[in-house]
Design a protein around this motif. Structure first.
Motif, PDB file in Angstrom:
ATOM      1  N   MET A  44     -10.395  -1.944 -15.847  1.00  0.00           N
ATOM      2  CA  MET A  44      -9.413  -1.150 -14.827  1.00  0.00           C
ATOM      3  C   MET A  44     -10.417   0.041 -14.501  1.00  0.00           C
ATOM      4  SD  MET A  44      -5.777  -1.358 -15.907  1.00  0.00           S
ATOM      5  CE  MET A  44      -5.414  -0.275 -14.572  1.00  0.00           C
TER       6      MET A  44
ATOM      7  N   GLY B 146     -10.972   2.863 -15.554  1.00  0.00           N
ATOM      8  CA  GLY B 146     -10.345   3.623 -15.722  1.00  0.00           C
ATOM      9  C   GLY B 146     -10.946   5.026 -15.467  1.00  0.00           C
TER      10      GLY B 146
ATOM     11  N   GLN C 104      -8.247   9.043 -18.802  1.00  0.00           N
ATOM     12  CA  GLN C 104      -7.412   7.226 -19.336  1.00  0.00           C
ATOM     13  C   GLN C 104      -8.336   6.453 -20.134  1.00  0.00           C
ATOM     14  OE1 GLN C 104      -7.540   6.273 -15.088  1.00  0.00           O
ATOM     15  NE2 GLN C 104      -5.615   5.524 -15.102  1.00  0.00           N
TER      16      GLN C 104
ATOM     17  N   GLU D 251       0.892   9.006 -10.983  1.00  0.00           N
ATOM     18  CA  GLU D 251       0.124   7.472 -10.694  1.00  0.00           C
ATOM     19  C   GLU D 251      -0.691   6.475 -11.909  1.00  0.00           C
ATOM     20  OE1 GLU D 251       0.657   4.844  -8.711  1.00  0.00           O
ATOM     21  OE2 GLU D 251       2.684   5.497  -8.301  1.00  0.00           O
ATOM     22  N   GLN D 252      -1.844   7.747 -12.390  1.00  0.00           N
ATOM     23  CA  GLN D 252      -2.759   7.228 -13.736  1.00  0.00           C
ATOM     24  C   GLN D 252      -1.830   6.767 -14.449  1.00  0.00           C
ATOM     25  OE1 GLN D 252      -5.660  10.467 -13.886  1.00  0.00           O
ATOM     26  NE2 GLN D 252      -6.539   9.782 -12.054  1.00  0.00           N
TER      27      GLN D 252
ATOM     28  N   ASP E  32      -0.575   3.963 -14.806  1.00  0.00           N
ATOM     29  CA  ASP E  32      -1.629   2.598 -14.927  1.00  0.00           C
ATOM     30  C   ASP E  32      -1.820   2.635 -16.219  1.00  0.00           C
ATOM     31  OD1 ASP E  32      -1.923   1.996 -12.346  1.00  0.00           O
ATOM     32  OD2 ASP E  32      -3.566   3.270 -11.758  1.00  0.00           O
TER      33      ASP E  32
ATOM     34  N   ARG F  66       7.832   3.162 -12.063  1.00  0.00           N
ATOM     35  CA  ARG F  66       7.132   3.264 -10.474  1.00  0.00           C
ATOM     36  C   ARG F  66       8.014   3.533  -9.325  1.00  0.00           C
ATOM     37  NH1 ARG F  66       1.688   2.583 -10.159  1.00  0.00           N
ATOM     38  NH2 ARG F  66       1.810   1.321 -12.763  1.00  0.00           N
TER      39      ARG F  66
END
Length: 370
Positions: free
Chosen positions: A229, A231, A235, A306-307, A310, A328
């Motif tokens: 992804m 990141g 992350q 949001e991070q 994810d 979410r």
């Protein structure tokens, strides 16, 4: 005075990879010679100069001798009589100990080109053992080049195991360890870095929280997902530690002197992993969701939230995907509450805060209602 392109630029050029940085070695010169040509000296521990036009680094050929423990326990000798081969011999791996002349001729006294062809990472000399940071650098190169078929040769693995068993890693300062870890998290196969360290027994010393097989494998699986992804560092590191209890994981981030964003993300990921596991066994309530949103400081840090979501998508199993989706949607709905609208309705002070919270809770309830 002779100038040679050295190290990674030569290696990557031979591998057909993009050359990002070019480093040069100058043989037969003194600092005065370099300054007379307009170079700016920047090296504190040994003579390194910046080219007046390109800004690229030019280092005078040097040798190093281990005189004490730790990163600064070296005596550096730099003089016009130091040869190119002597300079290359102090480097870590043979594929990093090649040079190229100004007319493009390869200088390869330690057979780095053959090791490129054989796809093996091999130490240049026994001087490798003088610097324990080279264990991490070798693991990082394995993480970078493993997708191209490279492996660490057994002689080098054996030497590194001996270094670990002798306690050499104790001399590494946290900042240097973190620098290598951070770089490795963004290599082509980041999990290989930790696999190599684990095989050497080094991971038990550097990140002992990953000692358990189940914890290690869960962390690597999450890291691979986060790597796909693309990141952030925070992350990726939080993914690696996601199966570790929150207090222990945060302690490790502090011990490694990792940046604050890495500490914060690790704290949130591990905390949410624990909370979500609880909610897996019972129905989640709007109050539960509100508490989690407050813990994540959604209202002030929406981008980080949001991070976080994810990252959780990589660290949790499919059974929690629906719950993460609810988080979410609830966050999006609750964020739409406008304090200005409530002010116009006559709410002020403490009452305004309660009204905002009640409205957010009502919207979360609406999202959770089938």
């Amino acid at each position: 005075m002779q100038t040679y392109l050295v190290g990674g630029a030569v290696r990557d050029k031979l591998l057909g990879l993009a050359v990002k940085d070019r480093d040069w070695v100058v043989v037969g010169a003194t600092p005065d010679d370099m300054r007379a040509k307009g170079f700016k000296q920047v090296g504190a521990d040994f003579p390194v100069f910046l080219h007046p036009k390109t800004g690229e680094e030019y280092a005078l050929a040097r040798t190093e001798r281990k005189q004490g423990r730790g990163y600064h326990g070296f005596t550096v000798y730099s003089a016009p009589d130091v040869t190119l081969e002597e300079d290359l011999k102090r480097r870590d791996l043979t594929i990093n100990a090649m040079a190229e002349t100004e007319d493009g001729r390869l200088v390869d006294p330690f057979h780095g080109y053959a090791d490129l062809d054989q796809k093996r990472l091999r130490h240049v000399s026994e001087a490798f053992a003088e610097d324990p940071l080279r264990i991490l650098r070798t693991a990082r190169f394995a993480a970078r080049l493993q997708p191209m078929g490279f492996t660490v040769c057994q002689q080098t693995m054996s030497l590194m195991r001996t270094m670990v068993s002798l306690g050499e890693l104790a001399d590494l300062v946290p900042e240097r360890v973190w620098q290598e870890v951070q770089r490795s998290l963004h290599e082509r196969a980041p999990g290989v870095f930790f696999d190599v360290l684990r095989e050497l027994g080094a991971l038990d010393i550097l990140i002992p929280e990953l000692a358990r097989e189940q914890t290690f494998r869960a962390g690597l699986q999450a890291l691979h997902c986060m790597h796909r992804m693309n990141g952030t560092t925070a992350q990726r590191f939080a993914s690696l530690l996601s199966a570790v209890p929150e207090p222990t994981a945060v302690h490790r981030t502090k011990a490694m002197k990792s940046p604050n964003d890495c500490r914060d993300m690790t704290h949130l990921v591990c905390l949410f992993m624990h909370r979500l596991a609880i909610h897996e066994t019972r129905t989640v309530t709007p109050e539960d969701i509100m508490e989690l949103l407050d813990k994540a400081d959604l209202w002030r840090r929406p981008e980080r939230f949001e991070q976080l979501l994810d990252t959780l998508a990589c660290t949790t199993g499919a059974e929690l995907a629906e719950l993460i989706g609810q988080l979410r949607l609830a966050a999006q709905s609750a964020q739409d509450v406008s304090p200005q609208d409530l002010l116009k309705q006559g709410f002020h002070g403490k009452e305004l805060g309660e009204a905002i919270r009640n409205e957010r809770l009502a919207r979360i309830t609406q999202v959770l209602t089938p």
